[in-house]
Design a protein around this motif. Structure first.
Motif, PDB file in Angstrom:
ATOM      1  N   THR A 122      12.472   0.555 -12.235  1.00  0.00           N
ATOM      2  CA  THR A 122      11.086   0.084 -12.303  1.00  0.00           C
ATOM      3  C   THR A 122      10.232   1.130 -13.011  1.00  0.00           C
ATOM      4  O   THR A 122      10.535   2.327 -12.962  1.00  0.00           O
ATOM      5  CB  THR A 122      10.465  -0.170 -10.909  1.00  0.00           C
ATOM      6  N   VAL A 123       9.190   0.661 -13.662  1.00  0.00           N
ATOM      7  CA  VAL A 123       8.189   1.560 -14.240  1.00  0.00           C
ATOM      8  C   VAL A 123       6.833   1.091 -13.746  1.00  0.00           C
ATOM      9  O   VAL A 123       6.490  -0.090 -13.883  1.00  0.00           O
ATOM     10  CB  VAL A 123       8.208   1.539 -15.786  1.00  0.00           C
ATOM     11  N   SER A 124       6.086   2.002 -13.141  1.00  0.00           N
ATOM     12  CA  SER A 124       4.763   1.644 -12.633  1.00  0.00           C
ATOM     13  C   SER A 124       3.819   2.831 -12.801  1.00  0.00           C
ATOM     14  O   SER A 124       4.262   3.956 -12.980  1.00  0.00           O
ATOM     15  CB  SER A 124       4.856   1.226 -11.159  1.00  0.00           C
ATOM     16  N   PRO A 125       2.513   2.563 -12.798  1.00  0.00           N
ATOM     17  CA  PRO A 125       1.570   3.671 -13.000  1.00  0.00           C
ATOM     18  C   PRO A 125       1.746   4.743 -11.929  1.00  0.00           C
ATOM     19  O   PRO A 125       1.996   4.429 -10.768  1.00  0.00           O
ATOM     20  CB  PRO A 125       0.203   2.987 -12.853  1.00  0.00           C
ATOM     21  N   ALA A 126       1.640   5.999 -12.315  1.00  0.00           N
ATOM     22  CA  ALA A 126       1.757   7.094 -11.340  1.00  0.00           C
ATOM     23  C   ALA A 126       0.576   7.044 -10.377  1.00  0.00           C
ATOM     24  O   ALA A 126      -0.552   6.745 -10.781  1.00  0.00           O
ATOM     25  CB  ALA A 126       1.796   8.437 -12.065  1.00  0.00           C
ATOM     26  N   PRO A 127       0.814   7.317  -9.103  1.00  0.00           N
ATOM     27  CA  PRO A 127      -0.269   7.261  -8.120  1.00  0.00           C
ATOM     28  C   PRO A 127      -1.359   8.287  -8.449  1.00  0.00           C
ATOM     29  O   PRO A 127      -1.061   9.429  -8.794  1.00  0.00           O
ATOM     30  CB  PRO A 127       0.406   7.612  -6.796  1.00  0.00           C
ATOM     31  N   ALA A 128      -2.612   7.856  -8.315  1.00  0.00           N
ATOM     32  CA  ALA A 128      -3.745   8.742  -8.618  1.00  0.00           C
ATOM     33  C   ALA A 128      -3.761   9.948  -7.669  1.00  0.00           C
ATOM     34  O   ALA A 128      -4.150  11.049  -8.060  1.00  0.00           O
ATOM     35  CB  ALA A 128      -5.056   7.962  -8.511  1.00  0.00           C
ATOM     36  N   LEU A 129      -3.311   9.732  -6.433  1.00  0.00           N
ATOM     37  CA  LEU A 129      -3.364  10.807  -5.445  1.00  0.00           C
ATOM     38  C   LEU A 129      -2.571  12.039  -5.903  1.00  0.00           C
ATOM     39  O   LEU A 129      -3.018  13.176  -5.754  1.00  0.00           O
ATOM     40  CB  LEU A 129      -2.819  10.316  -4.092  1.00  0.00           C
TER      41      LEU A 129
END
Lengths: 302, 302
Positions: free
Chosen positions: B127-134
């Motif tokens: 899977t590829v997903s946006p990196a968490p902002a935290l």
């Protein structure tokens, strides 16, 4: 044949789904993090055994894991839907043993995960599938067991709640690896020991031992203070055994106690009472009479 | 937005699937037993960082778990398909930062499970997903850390291979519980210690510390003999730091070493170099210059 029923707020009796089709998000933390809890119960003779105890332990596991899971009513409804559907399918597939009320055994699994990250809700479902033949065979033939170090000392549960000792979580990779290790080393199953030399539990079972002293029969299981799972079958069996005149013991148990016992069993909800025939390659004492008596008591548990 | 690509023998470049739809069997042992392995890599500036190291560690985790996983070629093809698809979708959704080669960061997850029981084959996907902002925020602000006992002593990995120490499995419930415990107790993250008082690792990171002695800078991480995961970022950073003139150390590390260090970091593939600002509520030494230097070295890792 597996029947699948999701717990779904929009379907009070549960939502029946096709277990042979993909039904779960790959983003569910149940799979990405082994983050969830479960129970396995036995369905036999038209009844799900010890459902109350399984539901209570599921709630306890969830609480230890800071996980919100559906209320007991929702689980009961989903289980009822699932076993009814299973009976229907068994009737159609039609061997006599598979018919409701027959001798066929099925596993009812209850699973609740933390759901997909950020979704704010978990995923919960019930499956019913035929009980594995291996378990039934081992119940008759007994199992050869290895002692394997679980790595934890026996006081860890008290000082480290973040280790989730006593919660039945989906993170069972070590339990499965221990069973594979046993099978690669001439055994069938495992009894975990603590790093400070106490007997703990099996990867999917509770350890019981019996001693006879004249007419007195004593049934012993390791204390829960070691952080082991509270066994539902052990708990129910102890109640039955006490009524039948057995003495009970919850002890610190050490390996030597098992080697010197009159009989040792692994007990679990689906495989039931399974005699241990050897430990680390050495035959240990078995007792067919005690096994028959305790198996009878377990059969009587509702 | 998450892109999903299954590894599928019938689709050499991987099979693209809808990550927002159910795609996994509820009978997959990845979810029923947390039985599988994974990697998380960073996708940034058009490249998946350290893919070779992640693929090597995935194979190592699989081997420790007796799990057959796809060959590296199949993973590479699926990753290439997934990031290309991710870039396409980012282009359509169209913020400049999200465009390929931009500053946006994404997480590439590689997961391989043991598949459904009795199926005889595993399930593998990317899977590829946006990196968490935290994570990005913590990289800047640093994290407050608690020492938490991991329950194991530091020699367990050598004597108990069935505990899967050093394998990155899907059974991460304890890692997640430790993070929740920290967040409920005024901290952001955790450094695990062994029951015999050694520093181990974070639930999702490797521990680094630095000491300065005149012009000499030393970068230290706990020895792998404790059974911790071999950190890919730590490994790559050590190579870079050595070239840049740092002394390196792999030691038995004790908590006092962290309290007396000139700087302590948690390092991981997605959050990168994250300064530790306090341990158990006490501020510890930080060093902006060293952080900047090591962050620069990490940025240069391919």
């Amino acid at each position: 044949m597996t029947v699948l029923v999701f717990i779904d707020p929009s379907a009070p009796a549960g939502r029946v789904a096709d277990a042979s089709a993909p039904q779960l998000s790959v983003l569910d933390q149940g799979v990405t993090r082994g983050d969830g809890v479960f129970e396995s119960a036995l369905y036999k003779g038209g009844a799900v055994r010890k459902l109350d105890m399984h539901l209570a332990r599921l709630q306890s596991s969830a609480q230890l894991s800071d996980l919100e899971v559906p209320a007991e009513d929702a689980w009961r409804a989903a289980v009822a839907t699932a076993v009814a559907q299973y009976d229907d399918e068994a009737r159609r597939s039609a061997s006599a043993a598979d018919a409701p009320g027959g001798e066929a055994e099925a596993v009812v699994k209850l699973i609740a995960t933390r759901g997909s990250e950020g979704s704010g809700h978990g995923t919960s479902w019930v499956t019913v599938s035929p009980a594995p033949a291996l378990g039934r065979k081992q119940r008759e033939s007994g199992v050869r067991v290895l002692f394997l170090d679980r790595g934890y000392d026996s006081t860890v549960a008290e000082r480290a709640p973040w280790l989730l000792m006593g919660a039945k979580t989906l993170s069972y990779a070590v339990n499965m690896a221990a069973l594979r290790y046993a099978r690669s080393n001439g055994a069938d199953d495992v009894i975990f020991t603590s790093s400070d030399g106490r007997v703990l539990e099996g990867p999917t079972s509770t350890v019981l031992l019996a001693t006879r002293d004249g007419d007195e029969k004593r049934l012993i299981t390791p204390t829960l203070r070691t952080g082991i799972l509270p066994g539902t079958t052990q708990g129910a069996l102890f109640d039955q055994a006490e009524e039948a005149g057995w003495k009970l013991g919850y002890g610190p148990v050490v390996p030597q106690d098992l080697l010197e016992a009159d009989a040792v069993w692994l007990v679990s909800s689906v495989r039931l009472l399974t005699p241990v025939t050897s430990i680390d390659g050495e035959a240990i004492s078995t007792d067919g009479e005690l096994t028959a008596e305790l198996s009878g008591l377990i059969e009587a548990i509702e």
